[in-house]
Design an enzyme around this catalytic site. Structure first.
Site, mmCIF file in Angstrom:
data_model
loop_
_atom_site.group_PDB
_atom_site.id
_atom_site.type_symbol
_atom_site.label_atom_id
_atom_site.label_comp_id
_atom_site.label_asym_id
_atom_site.label_seq_id
_atom_site.Cartn_x
_atom_site.Cartn_y
_atom_site.Cartn_z
ATOM 1 N N ASP A 241 26.871 -21.215 27.754
ATOM 2 C CA ASP A 241 28.248 -21.701 27.818
ATOM 3 C C ASP A 241 29.061 -21.029 28.918
ATOM 4 O OD1 ASP A 241 28.086 -19.306 26.402
ATOM 5 O OD2 ASP A 241 29.922 -19.707 25.295
ATOM 6 N N ARG B 99 27.151 -20.346 13.836
ATOM 7 C CA ARG B 99 25.912 -20.716 14.525
ATOM 8 C C ARG B 99 24.829 -20.947 13.508
ATOM 9 N NH1 ARG B 99 25.512 -16.590 19.599
ATOM 10 N NH2 ARG B 99 27.629 -17.049 20.277
ATOM 11 N N ASP C 174 29.853 -17.847 29.661
ATOM 12 C CA ASP C 174 30.727 -16.677 29.547
ATOM 13 C C ASP C 174 30.007 -15.362 29.836
ATOM 14 O OD1 ASP C 174 29.271 -16.735 27.206
ATOM 15 O OD2 ASP C 174 31.005 -16.563 25.847
ATOM 16 N N ARG C 175 28.675 -15.369 29.851
ATOM 17 C CA ARG C 175 27.952 -14.128 30.169
ATOM 18 C C ARG C 175 27.546 -14.091 31.638
ATOM 19 N NH1 ARG C 175 23.983 -12.228 25.324
ATOM 20 N NH2 ARG C 175 25.564 -12.312 23.693
ATOM 21 N N LYS D 224 32.954 -23.060 17.507
ATOM 22 C CA LYS D 224 33.847 -21.906 17.509
ATOM 23 C C LYS D 224 35.279 -22.411 17.630
ATOM 24 C CE LYS D 224 33.966 -19.213 21.233
ATOM 25 N NZ LYS D 224 33.750 -18.129 22.182
ATOM 26 N N THR E 98 29.883 -13.235 14.552
ATOM 27 C CA THR E 98 30.504 -12.548 15.694
ATOM 28 C C THR E 98 31.243 -13.551 16.572
ATOM 29 O OG1 THR E 98 28.556 -11.087 15.695
ATOM 30 C CG2 THR E 98 30.046 -10.897 17.555
ATOM 31 N N ARG F 65 19.965 -4.163 16.331
ATOM 32 C CA ARG F 65 20.179 -3.755 17.714
ATOM 33 C C ARG F 65 20.297 -2.238 17.759
ATOM 34 N NH1 ARG F 65 20.750 -8.631 19.882
ATOM 35 N NH2 ARG F 65 22.301 -10.125 19.132
ATOM 36 N N LYS G 2 35.206 -13.860 27.707
ATOM 37 C CA LYS G 2 34.467 -13.303 28.816
ATOM 38 C C LYS G 2 34.133 -14.435 29.780
ATOM 39 C CE LYS G 2 30.369 -13.225 25.908
ATOM 40 N NZ LYS G 2 30.354 -12.769 24.523
ATOM 41 N N GLU H 142 31.514 -6.006 27.500
ATOM 42 C CA GLU H 142 30.528 -5.620 26.498
ATOM 43 C C GLU H 142 29.182 -5.406 27.180
ATOM 44 O OE1 GLU H 142 30.984 -7.331 22.402
ATOM 45 O OE2 GLU H 142 31.317 -9.124 23.598
ATOM 46 N N GLU H 143 28.361 -4.580 26.559
ATOM 47 C CA GLU H 143 27.030 -4.303 27.101
ATOM 48 C C GLU H 143 26.137 -5.550 27.108
ATOM 49 O OE1 GLU H 143 24.342 -4.665 24.860
ATOM 50 O OE2 GLU H 143 25.896 -5.210 23.399
ATOM 51 N N ASP I 153 25.067 -17.700 31.183
ATOM 52 C CA ASP I 153 24.376 -18.175 29.977
ATOM 53 C C ASP I 153 24.722 -19.620 29.621
ATOM 54 O OD1 ASP I 153 26.968 -17.748 29.086
ATOM 55 O OD2 ASP I 153 26.324 -17.184 27.076
ATOM 56 N N SER J 118 26.136 -20.395 22.584
ATOM 57 C CA SER J 118 26.097 -19.416 23.672
ATOM 58 C C SER J 118 24.718 -19.322 24.329
ATOM 59 C CB SER J 118 26.565 -18.072 23.138
ATOM 60 O OG SER J 118 26.699 -17.166 24.184
ATOM 61 N N HIS J 119 24.105 -18.155 24.245
ATOM 62 C CA HIS J 119 22.833 -17.883 24.924
ATOM 63 C C HIS J 119 21.625 -18.243 24.062
ATOM 64 C CE1 HIS J 119 24.348 -14.683 22.499
ATOM 65 N NE2 HIS J 119 23.114 -14.312 22.267
HETATM 66 C C1 G1P Z 1 26.181 -10.676 20.466
HETATM 67 C C2 G1P Z 1 26.548 -9.526 21.368
HETATM 68 C C3 G1P Z 1 28.049 -9.357 21.407
HETATM 69 C C4 G1P Z 1 28.707 -10.664 21.834
HETATM 70 C C5 G1P Z 1 28.233 -11.793 20.946
HETATM 71 C C6 G1P Z 1 28.751 -13.144 21.419
HETATM 72 O O1 G1P Z 1 26.643 -10.424 19.161
HETATM 73 O O2 G1P Z 1 25.922 -8.332 20.949
HETATM 74 O O3 G1P Z 1 28.373 -8.308 22.285
HETATM 75 O O4 G1P Z 1 30.100 -10.563 21.750
HETATM 76 O O5 G1P Z 1 26.811 -11.845 20.940
HETATM 77 O O6 G1P Z 1 28.335 -13.446 22.709
HETATM 78 P P1 G1P Z 1 25.694 -9.834 17.982
HETATM 79 O O7 G1P Z 1 24.508 -10.745 17.900
HETATM 80 O O8 G1P Z 1 25.267 -8.469 18.457
HETATM 81 O O9 G1P Z 1 26.553 -9.799 16.773
HETATM 82 ZN ZN ZN Z 2 27.939 -17.298 25.852
#
Ligand code: G1P
Ligand code: ZN
Length: 542
Positions: free
Chosen positions: A278, A21, A280-281, A125, A17, A495, A375, A362-363, A276, A112-113
């Protein structure tokens, strides 16, 4: 000085996504990073004479990876690498730098997170020249390069000292070390009314920002404290650490529970926020109030015109398909075009570039606009502060007035983490095979209105992306979405996204899990997921 190092393809170097990673231990294996970086260079047609931005979120292996990438970029003939001091850049700052310098792209080192450290995760990335995550055709080209790689190029040179801004030279490549915060802070000042936010804080509005020991600490200090006058004590965990203090730098009620608990206390600050790994969240809170990311996006859509950078109104809006349809209600009321895209920020890029949308989210705690192509956590915080200052209201007053006007989309996501990948894939395949038969079916208290395997035709370039999640809508205003995560590094994560609309004016202040009880029960009945995955409850509920 230039080495051509023979190598062999490594299996599994497929960007998900959001980039590649993997467990840090896998990424730090000899030649693993080198293979992927060379494949990026090869996949984009080489980097001879190109300008690239480089930086990361400071997690374990960030510094070593930056040095390796600089030497590889020099070996492949890059003209200029623009690097954040100490190799640090938040994802939004990197996106901005690519656009500001008209660079050909950038490499962002982050998972990221996801947790960091030798036992955590690492990631790389590639972003393209619009500043956004590489779209599918580019990640596919990179992936196929990982499968045919035979050698990587690297120069033999001492590590560069990246601790101060300035210009350095490495073989024929110029390395420009920049202040990672300055340009980003200037951009924020152009978008938001810093004067009125500052005055609002001077009038006694208090806030707390939790940087979760991740990259945004220095950004928050410069913007919130130095430029807006917030007290230094407003910053929590603002020193970036390579392992994020052992935490999970994901700003949601589960991983940022200390902040959430503090915000629920009677003496809480007026406003709380977190971002988070990096940067962006984001997570937005008021005293006694948690704002879901989907609601935050809808509130921003309804109020963005109050910020100077958005005074002329929005061109259109977009959300990822699993995000709640609270945004759609605002868009309908304002006559704005509203798009539902697959999960992942890369799908917003074309819409933003074409000027079709100027706000998206995004949620999963991601919100942003056309100011960059990622983001942006602090952007969302500043947008909220600008709205609160302009309306002179509390977060909870803003939410109540929003729901009274538009109705409330109760929303929650249930994650089943590190489940058996095969069992999870079978569950999805099985549900997919039953979709046609589901239309019109009555399941417990709900009636299926539509059931689909979501696919997306990009309105700008016509490309079609399939199998992006199972989406089932019910006549009673409920919606259920199931998809497999594309960012995990072990097993599979399922999810489950749950939504229930309530028009109001009654029933606007239920506990979300209670309001979602019917759709949760229907999900269990439809999928039998707990038995199939061998779990009794979700691992994470947000
Ligand atoms: C998750 C989030 C998605 C976000 C992505 C990167 O991806 O659900 O909205 O864009 O992290 O931060 P997923 O693990 O669901 O593929
Ligand atoms: Zn992030």
């Amino acid at each position: 000085m230039l080495h051509r190092v023979p190598t062999q393809p490594r299996p599994g170097q497929k960007p998900g996504t959001s980039g590649l990673r993997k467990k840090t231990r896998e990424f730090t294996q000899e030649g693993y990073l080198e293979n992927f970086v060379q494949s990026i260079f090869n996949g984009i047609g080489g980097i001879q004479g190109k300008v690239l931005v480089l930086g990361g979120d400071g997690r374990f292996f960030n510094s070593e990876a930056v040095q390796i990438i600089l030497k590889m970029a020099a070996a492949s003939g890059a003209a200029n690498l623009i690097v954040g001091c100490d190799g640090l850049l938040s994802t939004p700052a990197a996106s901005h730098l690519i656009r500001l310098h008209g660079a050909d792209g950038g490499l962002i080192l982050s998972a990221s997170h996801n947790p960091g450290g030798i036992d955590g995760d690492f990631g790389v990335k590639f972003n393209t020249d619009n500043g956004g995550p590489a779209p599918e055709p580019v990640t596919e080209a990179i992936y196929s390069a990982t499968q045919t790689i035979e050698e990587y190029l690297i120069v033999d040179a001492p590590d560069l000292d990246l601790s101060a801004t300035g210009t350095l030279y490495l073989a024929g490549t110029t390395v420009t070390v920049v202040d990672p915060v300055k340009d980003y802070a200037m951009l924020m000042e152009q978008l938001f009314d810093f004067k009125s936010i500052r005055a609002f804080l001077e009038r006694g509005f208090t806030l707390s920002f939790d940087a979760m020991h991740a990259v945004t600490g220095p950004y928050a200090r410069e913007i919130l404290v130095n430029r807006l006058g917030a007290s230094e004590t407003a910053l929590l965990n603002a020193t970036p650490l390579p392992d994020f203090g052992g935490g999970h730098p994901d700003p949601n009620p589960v991983w940022a529970h200390d902040l959430v608990a503090a915000m629920m206390a009677p003496d809480a600050p007026d406003f709380g926020a977190a971002s988070d790994g990096d940067g962006d969240r984001n997570m937005i809170l008021g005293r006694g109030t948690y704002v879901t990311p989907s609601d935050s996006l809808a509130v921003i859509a309804a109020n963005a015109h109050l910020a100077p950078g958005y005074a002329k109104g929005l061109s259109g809006v977009a959300r990822s398909m699993p995000s709640s349809s609270a945004l759609d209600r605002v868009a309908a009321a304002k006559g704005l075009e509203c798009f539902a895209t697959p999960t992942g920020w890369k799908y917003f890029g074309n819409l933003l570039d074409a000027g079709r949308v100027s706000l998206c989210g995004e949620e999963s705690a991601g919100t942003g606009s056309d100011h960059i192509r990622e983001k942006d956590g602090l952007w969302a915080v500043l947008m909220w502060l600008n709205i609160l200052a302009a309306r002179d209201m509390s977060v909870s007053e803003i939410m109540t007035s929003h729901w009274r006007r538009f109705g409330r989309n109760y929303y929650s996501r249930h994650d089943y983490e590190e489940v058996d990948a095969e069992a999870a894939a079978l569950l999805i395949d099985d549900l997919r095979s039953r979709l046609d038969a589901l239309a019109g079916a009555e399941i417990g208290p709900l009636t299926v209105r539509s059931a689909e395997d979501f696919s997306y035709a990009d309105p700008v370039d016509g490309s079609v992306t399939t199998h992006q999640g199972i989406q089932i809508a019910f006549s009673e205003g409920a919606r259920l979405v199931l998809r497999l995560s594309g960012t995990g590094t072990a097993g599979a994560t399922l999810r489950v996204y749950l939504e229930q609309f309530t028009p109001g004016p009654d029933g606007l202040d239920h506990d979300p899990q209670d309001a979602l009880a019917d759709v949760i029960a229907v999900c269990d009945a439809l999928t039998n997921l707990k038995a199939r995955l061998g779990r009794t409850r979700p691992d994470v509920i947000t």
